[in-house]
Write an enzyme that holds these catalytic residues in place. Structure first.
Site, PDB file in Angstrom:
ATOM      1  CB  THR B  13      -0.894   0.013   1.261  1.00 23.50           C
ATOM      2  OG1 THR B  13      -1.616  -1.223   1.285  1.00 23.50           O
ATOM      3  CG2 THR B  13      -1.867   1.165   1.236  1.00 23.50           C
ATOM      4  CB  VAL B  14       3.287   2.670   2.429  1.00 19.20           C
ATOM      5  CG1 VAL B  14       4.107   3.952   2.530  1.00 19.20           C
ATOM      6  CG2 VAL B  14       2.269   2.602   3.552  1.00 19.20           C
ATOM      7  CE  LYS B 104       1.342   1.038  13.011  1.00 11.67           C
ATOM      8  NZ  LYS B 104       1.305   0.958  11.558  1.00 11.67           N
ATOM      9  CB  VAL B 131       3.514   9.062  14.271  1.00  9.12           C
ATOM     10  CG1 VAL B 131       2.388   9.502  15.199  1.00  9.12           C
ATOM     11  CG2 VAL B 131       4.536   8.244  15.029  1.00  9.12           C
ATOM     12  N   GLY B 133       0.195   9.005   9.628  1.00  9.07           N
ATOM     13  CA  GLY B 133       0.163   9.092   8.164  1.00  9.07           C
ATOM     14  C   GLY B 133       0.666  10.404   7.621  1.00  9.07           C
ATOM     15  CB  ILE B 135      -0.820  14.430  10.604  1.00 12.96           C
ATOM     16  CG1 ILE B 135      -2.250  14.055  10.231  1.00 12.96           C
ATOM     17  CG2 ILE B 135      -0.783  15.668  11.473  1.00 12.96           C
ATOM     18  CD1 ILE B 135      -3.117  13.694  11.439  1.00 12.96           C
ATOM     19  CD  GLU B 189      -4.337  -5.245   9.496  1.00 15.12           C
ATOM     20  OE1 GLU B 189      -3.942  -6.377   9.205  1.00 15.12           O
ATOM     21  OE2 GLU B 189      -3.604  -4.244   9.474  1.00 15.12           O
ATOM     22  CE  LYS B 204      -0.150   4.471  13.816  1.00 10.25           C
ATOM     23  NZ  LYS B 204      -1.595   4.427  13.467  1.00 10.25           N
TER      24      LYS B 204
END
Lengths: 427, 427
Positions: B13-14, B104, B131, B133, B135, B189, B204
């Site tokens: 995903t990332v 994290k 931490v 996403g 922000i 999940e 986080k």
């Protein structure tokens, strides 16, 4: 351990906050920068004025004492205003000093010149404190959100007007009364023009827009309208529309150019900015990758603004240590066109008084329809003397359509008065 | 113009979001960094898996192809988990590469080791994406708010639990039902333990606390309690108390040490965090100079997390250009004591079922008073079978007082059951 010497121009509200923070948080600041930061000299207008802060520094009323002092590495400009601040900053850069400033007036007008001078000198010019006090919004736009194409910046960036509108909303009071109270509490100045007419917010928006869109925007490019015509009635109607009225500083990057405007706006309560009350500031940003973000905090005051100034000083000190000053100066790589207000496409709230007679609403609807204006919401209330109050919320239209419609509506004999026209800001 | 080559470990995903942003915003990224950033190689587990993103890069299943490639300047670790991510990052640093990670789990456990290795190598280790996403909270704490002594950090930093609690609040539904829906929508999940039991938020919070207080905090230092015992009834009572229930990640620097805890909490609606709904994240920070601030945005997802990773990459590229990598690595200058949960001083909400008979409330009040526990609010509701439901909100007390009181209350024959005990977080 590095020994860093700074000179401060101005020892008013912000300057005093800077000295206070550097003193009280000295240990943390030293650990975080690997440096001792010393305030060496402070420029003041009057050497005799009693001061609320003290320290191991010299007061002087001679700018060159500071600007030409070879020991001083960083100049902190917190005197405000255009001149002599501009001249002092340019001279400081020429003398090889880094500069931290909180001066929104100056940056909104001469930001480009100053950043170019910093680049030419190979020095830093930091100005986080110039917008939204302690909220780190410049760093967010320049660095933390740098991966994004920013499409929208909307700020509540004037505490005075937000205090007034919040008090009017919470207490149902009128503008003049709340303004007077704000003046007596020190939240509004004796001459409140710059705040209530939106000029202060426009200056900050020019700075934010330039950074967000990498294209030069000055105070002269901003469409500005203030809050002095907002009444308790308008605020009550906004509530009925599940909305509130805020002075918004809005910047949008659209296909046909940049739309940069400051005006009172009706904002749905579901918007993240709607809950920003009192003297607090917030900036809402939409980026193509990050989506919606918001940064909230105190937009003014000695210590919040001082927080931004001292954090900037610390970053400059780190840059000095790694010999990397001047890494991020002017970021205006583009020259995007600016939209005129004729091309703004928004919904409008229109409040008017009409004769309460048959066919008046039908005729009005026809007059608006001739300008291709239709309505999302209509509120009608009976008043005394066979009059009715009408609140119309249009679908999004161009300002030219609004003007055309209002011209014919005003000429209609059953329309007694048009009380107010306020833009909508949708989610 | 610099040519920078990066290698990405992981294309989930990332990783896909990172590739997508680097591709679609290439022009802006080049302007903002004065560099072309090329993805050269991507490590994947299975070379045959179809991929949603493509580009001018090579897929490999051999980590050393990337870690030992002399052309690669920056390694992006977005595979997650402790091992082999830890080994790969250490090897990358040993090979003189800068590292950007979103991991994290790894940082909350081995952050100190990794930051020390980065320092020894003179390279950057950036981890904004670990931490909240998109922000930019790590940069805010490390740089933009660096002038402050931070006293409080409170985060809504787990989107899954905030989605579940928001749906329970807005729709009056029960935990199990909403959890199932969240799972079917992909917000939770298949094994939701890490999210709903607070472990994800605790990781986080360990990272945030270490940076905010300049003192090492690991996941093992965090008091953790999850949301699975929160019921629709509790949420309804919270509303009656003009509050809501949120999973809060709370870190406070107090005179007797650091208080680091994750648990569901009853939060007054007037708190800035109370309006943070759905999958959104927010972090509320109080500094001695800046006062209250809050940072709001999307805490997860391919592009929001990718926004943080790519902005980190851009900062590393700038640091490379000015030869200033490794300027800010480990910031744990202090070694502050950690408070035990016995020493947390908070108000509690206690919901219990009792016999609806005379003198029961009086007896209960006495039992609580023996432990020196008094009440700010009491709600009593009649139920069927001559029973009553009692909701008691205590004044701030220590956990030991709560335990002592509950022991004697449980032994009282008129008490049928204690349904729930939830901490209050006051403004």
């Amino acid at each position: 351990m590095n020994e860093i010497y700074i000179g401060i121009l101005g020892l008013g509200t912000v300057g005093s906050g800077v000295v206070q923070i550097l003193t009280s948080n000295a240990e943390d600041i030293t650990n975080r920068t690997n440096s001792h930061i010393h305030v060496k000299k402070v420029l003041v207008r009057n050497l005799q004025t009693p001061r609320s802060v003290s320290g191991d520094f010299t007061l002087t009323d001679q700018p060159d004492d500071i600007l030409q002092d070879p020991d001083i590495d960083i100049i902190i400009e917190v005197m405000g205003g255009i001149e002599p601040a501009r001249t002092y900053i340019l001279e400081a850069l020429r003398h090889g000093k880094n500069v931290v400033t909180a001066n929104k007036d100056l940056l909104a007008l001469h930001g480009h010149e100053l950043l170019d001078a910093a680049k030419a000198a190979g020095k830093d010019l930091y100005f986080e404190a110039s917008v939204a006090g302690g909220i780190p919004i410049i760093a967010a736009l320049k660095q933390s959100l740098a991966a994004n194409k920013i499409s929208t910046v909307i700020g509540i960036i004037n505490g005075t007007t937000n205090y007034i509108l919040t008090a009017m909303t919470e207490q149902g009071r009128n503008y003049e009364e709340v303004l007077k109270e704000a003046q007596s509490l020190g939240y509004a100045e004796a001459d409140p023009t710059s705040d209530v007419e939106g000029l202060d917010a426009a200056r900050k928006l020019a700075i934010l827009s330039s950074i967000a869109f990498n294209s030069r925007v000055t105070i002269n490019d901003v469409y500005v309208d203030g809050i002095s015509r907002i009444t308790a009635e308008d605020i009550a109607y906004a509530k009925e529309l599940d909305s509130c009225i805020k002075l918004l500083a809005i910047a949008k990057h659209q296909d046909d150019g940049l739309e940069i405007r400051v005006h009172p706006a009706i904002l749905p309560k579901s918007h993240p900015l709607a809950s920003v009350s009192g003297v607090f500031n917030a900036v809402y940003i939409v980026g193509d990758a990050v989506g919606e973000t918001m940064f909230f905090g105190r937009g003014a005051g000695s210590l919040p603004t001082g927080s931004a100034v001292v954090s900037d000083i610390m970053q400059v000190v780190r840059n000095m240590e790694t010999q990397s000053t001047s890494a991020i100066n002017c970021t205006c790589y583009y020259d995007l066109p600016l939209k005129k207000s004729d091309d703004f496409h928004t919904s409008f709230y229109i409040r008017m008084r009409v004769k309460d007679e048959p066919r008046v609403l039908a005729t009005l609807a026809l007059l608006f329809a001739e300008a291709n204006v239709s309505f999302a919401t209509i509120i009608q209330k009976q008043k005394a003397n066979q009059e009715a109050e009408l609140v119309l919320v249009t679908h999004p239209i161009y300002e030219s359509q609004l003007r055309e419609a209002l011209d014919s509506v005003k000429a209609y004999s059953k329309v007694l008065s048009i009380h107010n026209v306020i833009r909508f800001e949708a989610n």
